[in-house]
Every structure is written in structure tokens, then in C-alpha cells.
Design an enzyme around this catalytic site. Sequence first.
Site, mmCIF file in Angstrom:
data_model
loop_
_atom_site.group_PDB
_atom_site.id
_atom_site.type_symbol
_atom_site.label_atom_id
_atom_site.label_comp_id
_atom_site.label_asym_id
_atom_site.label_seq_id
_atom_site.Cartn_x
_atom_site.Cartn_y
_atom_site.Cartn_z
ATOM 1 N N GLY B 12 6.683 1.372 3.371
ATOM 2 C CA GLY B 12 5.586 1.183 2.430
ATOM 3 C C GLY B 12 4.669 2.388 2.382
ATOM 4 N N VAL B 80 14.224 -2.549 1.882
ATOM 5 C CA VAL B 80 14.352 -3.148 3.211
ATOM 6 C C VAL B 80 14.577 -4.642 3.041
ATOM 7 C CG1 VAL B 80 13.112 -3.649 5.346
ATOM 8 C CG2 VAL B 80 12.946 -1.383 4.288
ATOM 9 N N GLU B 172 -13.205 -6.890 -13.778
ATOM 10 C CA GLU B 172 -12.914 -5.589 -14.411
ATOM 11 C C GLU B 172 -12.017 -5.769 -15.629
ATOM 12 O OE1 GLU B 172 -11.699 -3.389 -10.874
ATOM 13 O OE2 GLU B 172 -13.698 -2.482 -10.776
#
Lengths: 421, 421
Positions: B12, B80, B172
Site C-alpha cells: 500500500g 496481494v 465538501e
Amino acid sequence: MNQASHHVVVVGAGFGGLEFTRALAGAPIRITMIDKRNHHLFQPLLYQVATTALATSEIAWPIRHLLRKRKDVTTLLANVVGVDRAGKNVLLDDGGAVAYDTLLLATGARHAYFGHDEWEPFAPGLKTLEDATTVRRRILLAFEQAERETDPAKRQALLTIAIVGGGPTGVELAGTIVELAHDTLRGEFRNIDTRQTRVVLIEAGDRILANFAPKLSTYAVKALERLGVTIELGRAVTRCDADGVVFGDKHLAAGTILWAAGVAASPAAEWLGAAADRAGRVLVEPDLSVPGSPEIFVVGDAAHVLRPDGRPVPGVAPAAKQQGRQVAATLKARLAGDTSPRPFRYRHDGDLATIGKRAAVIDFGWIKLTGRAAWWLWGIAHIYFLIGFRNRLAVSLSWLWIYATGQRSARLITQGDDDKG
Amino acid sequence: MNQASHHVVVVGAGFGGLEFTRALAGAPIRITMIDKRNHHLFQPLLYQVATTALATSEIAWPIRHLLRKRKDVTTLLANVVGVDRAGKNVLLDDGGAVAYDTLLLATGARHAYFGHDEWEPFAPGLKTLEDATTVRRRILLAFEQAERETDPAKRQALLTIAIVGGGPTGVELAGTIVELAHDTLRGEFRNIDTRQTRVVLIEAGDRILANFAPKLSTYAVKALERLGVTIELGRAVTRCDADGVVFGDKHLAAGTILWAAGVAASPAAEWLGAAADRAGRVLVEPDLSVPGSPEIFVVGDAAHVLRPDGRPVPGVAPAAKQQGRQVAATLKARLAGDTSPRPFRYRHDGDLATIGKRAAVIDFGWIKLTGRAAWWLWGIAHIYFLIGFRNRLAVSLSWLWIYATGQRSARLITQGDDDKG
């Protein structure tokens, strides 16, 4: 005819449809612009999105934004499925219909595989924004897979990119991809050397850039070979699959194949039930109208138009724009009561193609340019033709950045890839 | 332990994984960075891609480009599927395995639907670039469909956008979408008035921005309502479908539903067979290692970590970065022979959220800001945290353009939409 109520339907907001609409500003008509996309696409720079130099939004603009000040124009996002010539209706896929007094079909072309549509999953072409992000993903994924591959033969195949078609698109792709591999990506991988990438340009004819003067083709070959591109002439591709490409007696193991060879017109001829050439282009009258339907016109890549010397008008933006303006003039004359025929005459401005980020070839007929000067002229011309200050600024910035640093700003692998494992 | 051969695998390349890798520069180790994407994504600005303000490439960078100078780091694009704790191997979906001495799982979170995954096709969330282009397409298509719709009730439903979740992302989105509809798109349609667009923000709790000081929530409500957003508090959503959204006893006919409510961790806990909280986050030790496997660490949204006062550490970029740095320090100490436990202590810098293009709320604890000053501080902070001069310049340009003209540069409808007709 009540002119104020004259309704013009335009299908396709490419260069031809948009130029037609612009040329009709102030005319006593209503216009409905129909496109299956919400954006006008600046196709000449599409290969730069495919090769990570530009972002999608730098070469595409919402059609309704471009036409926002034209209160006489209604823009519709819709799929056309047919034309009812007798009833003068454009038929939509939701069962709806849009009535017209005058119809312009400017629906463009798709890439075509010479009757081998089974090649498409292995050899994507380049006509839409999605095509460009697909090609971008394929190219970038090939390097990622090569980095993980341990078998040397498979690794070399992954690092081999075949481009089918030696016209301007093929030449521009080849030059840019080899620079991407040799310069931009260099030093970012640990298990592969991206300078070992092979870019092979395959052209069935006996020279690349066949529309240009022969000495420019010769220059382009030298410039591409200096960048590291291999050029294969004189053998047509007979197969594309997951293993690579076959041309003549040769099999090239290539993990990525890009299609820059053939185009076929959109289904305008089918919608009309009109006669078409082999590539599907409508055989239009000298004034670009459809035989038997003087109120329907076809322009751009969807139309088959000949030059005075008998060669076809090329499928380039200036040709589509000239045709759009021509039909607008014809329509304005008709609305003023003048129905005399106005045959279209194509004026060829020239041919341009870039080779990487430092060379280009330009053939204006009366003058031919190569090298760095041609590249700058090409760049300035394309910036000029982009729409809007914002995009001119953004594209200039992107190009100067690449020129100065070699770094490209849109190296994204996005979307799934359903068609090829 | 031979330190020079110590192999660290990072899964990651979000904020946590990247910060961890950076903090280990110069350490006597080899690092393999694995991500299923080729790009690091600046998630705090993802809503701006979804609302046409920024291009995808302005907030995403190729991971291997970010790490190109780190010759000790190998970047792999790979999926993965599991971790073999006994054999110390990360398992890949192609059957391959990558051995590790130390493993960092920084796999982030996805949005979650509280056990109602059947809502996902109707209410897309916002975690990836593809999510953002999906949301962008949904919003823009709603206006296009409304322009063609003749039934007034259906038209109003198409012009209604419901946002589920009153945290920073919901706030937002609401502020930006209402500005998009009322300002940017105004005057570009002929059959609809985009100022009649309804944006409804639905929050199950009793206030929006629950992590902020109450007076900032009150300010945000006023600022949103002034822009034209409707706020619905205190009722949880119980249904999402093609017709709209149900919350409490209320049914809202909405053509577009956006999900900003819940997140669930990635499958790191499943890979490990480790205990997790209800959202799937791994219950880690105070030093962020996995119980029983001191050589495995989990950071960021994939880890369940508590603050000293018992509240969970929030799922924000600064928290993931702090954790990445912490684990890097722990590893360096261990390599130097110091295995004493080093518990993680979260330092909360503050909370920020924008409300449209002229206001924001900032809660640093010791100081609270609202309005235009907060907006500028928010903008400068986000430009600062972007990676690379090129992107800072491009995003600054995009924002200044929007600020000055109201025009947004990335209004593209791209990709198909398989999940909802």
C-alpha cells in the site's frame, strides 16, 4: 418557408459539426446539436493522452459550454439510431424523434480492422478519450508486468510495442512511446532496463507518411531510427493476438499492439440507406448533400468527397471545418432564396506530424520543414487551435515541462480492462 | 540478523506506506513496495475530481516515480491475496510469493454500506480515481437527462442530488456540487434551470462535522444553507434505489445519490487471520504491530488505534503518516539492537473542511477559523502537501481559474456505466 422557425439538426460536435454551427451564428434558424458524448475532442492531440503527456481534460471541452452563448442552440446528449428521411426525423435510442428542416450529419469515423474485428481486443485504436486511456493503460501495464516477469523471452515480448500503420498517428505514437520508454521511465525500474524497449512501426506500403513528399518520409525514417524505432515496410499485418503480430512471413512477439491503420465511417450511411464507399463514407453530391435529399448534408470523415484531381479529401480537421463552413454558406443562401448549387472545393493547407519531442515534418507543398523548427511550428499551431485560454495555458505548461524535464504528468493506469485478461 | 539483507515489504503506497518508506531512507535494508494501483492518490482532494474542478492526473502520481531515486526500493504493481505469517510470505494473486523479514500493511479503507451492499450501484462512494470519475459522470449525466426529460416530476428528481453522510467529505461534496449547478452550469441548458437543482445532505447524527467544535458545525450549516444546500439531520438512511433515498419516514426522489457515510478497512485482517473491530480494522498492539507477529505492522485506515482518551484515531492522512514514521523508527531501533517497546501516540493537528469556493471551517483546537480566511489557509495547506512543483502549479492554476471565472476544467463524461442502466 417560415425562416424563423427553420430547424437545423446537427449530429456530431466534432470539427465539422461545430464549425457549421459557429458559421450559422445570427442566421434566422434554431439549431439542435446532438452528440453521444458530452465533449468535443481535439483528436490531433489524442496520441499525447495515450502516451501520458497530456490529461484527458486538456484536450476535451463540454459541447454545451462551447455553445453556451448561442441561445439559438440546444445541445442534447443522445444516441442517434436512424434517420427517417421521408418524415424528416432523427430517431433516438430511447424511442424519441427530433424533427428537422435541415440535417447535418458530422458523425466522424472509428478505427477499422479490414474485416478482422477479432483483432480489436489485442490492438486497440485511437479515436475516443476512452481509447486513449485504454492505450495508456496497456503501455504502462506492459512495463509493470515486465518488471515482475522472470522469463527473459516473455520479458522481451512485454517490452516490445508494435504499432500498425505508418501514417501520422502511427509515426507520432512511435516517436512518443520510444521517448517515454527510453527517457521518462528510465531508472524507475529495478529488474528491467526500459531502454531495451523495442518499438516497431509496421507499414504495409513502401513508405511511411505516404501523403507527404518522399524526402520527408525519408527524413522521418531517419529521425525515428535515431530515436530507436524499428520500421518494417512492405508487409501487411495478417494476424494480431495475445502473442503478438504477424506480417508477411514474420512473427513479432509483442505484448502491446496499437492500431493506427484503418478507419471506417460511422453508421451515417446506414441511417440514411444511402450509397457509401468501401470505408462506409456516404457518397455525397458536389455540394455535400445526400442524393435525393437536398436538405441532408454529410461532412467530415463520414462523407466521401473527391478533390479536383480525383484523390479523396483526407480525413483531417481542416477538411471537416471547410466542409462545415461550406454547408453553412449553402444553407444561408437557400434561406435567402438562392438555391443555386455550390460545389465544395477542398483547399489543402498541408500535412504535419511530430517525431518525438524535438523533431517534426511539415509539408505545406510550397515549403517543407523538418527538425526542431518544424517541431516548434507544429507546437505553436496546435496550441493556437486549442479552444480557450485556459487549455492553451495548461497544454503549453505540460509541453514545456516535458521539454525541460522529460517528465510526463499523466502516467495513470485507470479503469478495468475487460477485453484482454 | 544480517542487517544488509533485511527485507521489508510494504503493501500500500498511500500516506502511511509512503511515509514509512521515506523515513527509512539510508537504513541498512531492502524494501519492496507493493500496490494494486500504479499511483499514489491524494485522497483529500478526490472530491474535486468528482466535481469537475481538477483532472485525475493533478492528484495522482506514479508510485515508482515518487520512489525512483531510492535504489533500495523495488516497486511492484501486484494484487496481494494473503499473508503466510508462519512462512513470512506475502501471497500474490498470480500464485507468486514475496518473502519478508518485516511487513507493513498500509492498505487503507473502502467505503461501506452498513451491511447494505445492494445500495452501492445507486450510491457510489469516493475512494479511488475510478470512483471519482464515476461520481463525476453520474452528476453530469443527471443534468443531461434532465435537459431531455419532459415530465416535470421526473425532471425535478433528476435535478435532486442526495449526499449521505455529514462528515468533511459530505460537506465538501455538497458545497461544490451546489456551486457547480448554480454557477458553472448556469445558462448552458435550454430546457432546465440548473439553479433549481436541489442538493440534500443527509446525516444520521444530530449535527454535521461531528468531529469539529459545535460552533463550527453551526457555521457550516449556515454557510451550506446560504449556498442552497438542504440539510437533514437525525434520521438514518434505510434504503437507496433507482428512485431515490429513504431516511426515517421520508422518501426523497433523487436521480443521484452519493455515499459519504461509512468506511470499512481493506482485507488486511482477513489476510492475517487477526482480530479486527466492526469496521474490519486490525486490533494492533500499542506499537502498531500485530499480536503474535512483532515483525508485522498495520498503519492508517487498516488499523484500529485508540487515542489516550479512548477515542479512535481518525482516518486522516496525518494519522497515517505519523504511524508510518513511528513504525520506521521502531524498525530502525530494532535493527540497531534496541527492541524496547515504542507505543504510538497520536498528535491531532486539527480538522479542516471547505464549504464551496469561498468558505471553510478549520478546528485546530487552540484556534478555530471560518469563512474566507479559512478557505485560503485550507487551499495553501493542500497545495503545500501536494507532491511536486508541477502539480502545485497545475492545481493552483485550476483553483485560481475557478475562483476567477467559475469555470471548471474537467467536465468530462467518460467510461461506460455498467452498474446502473
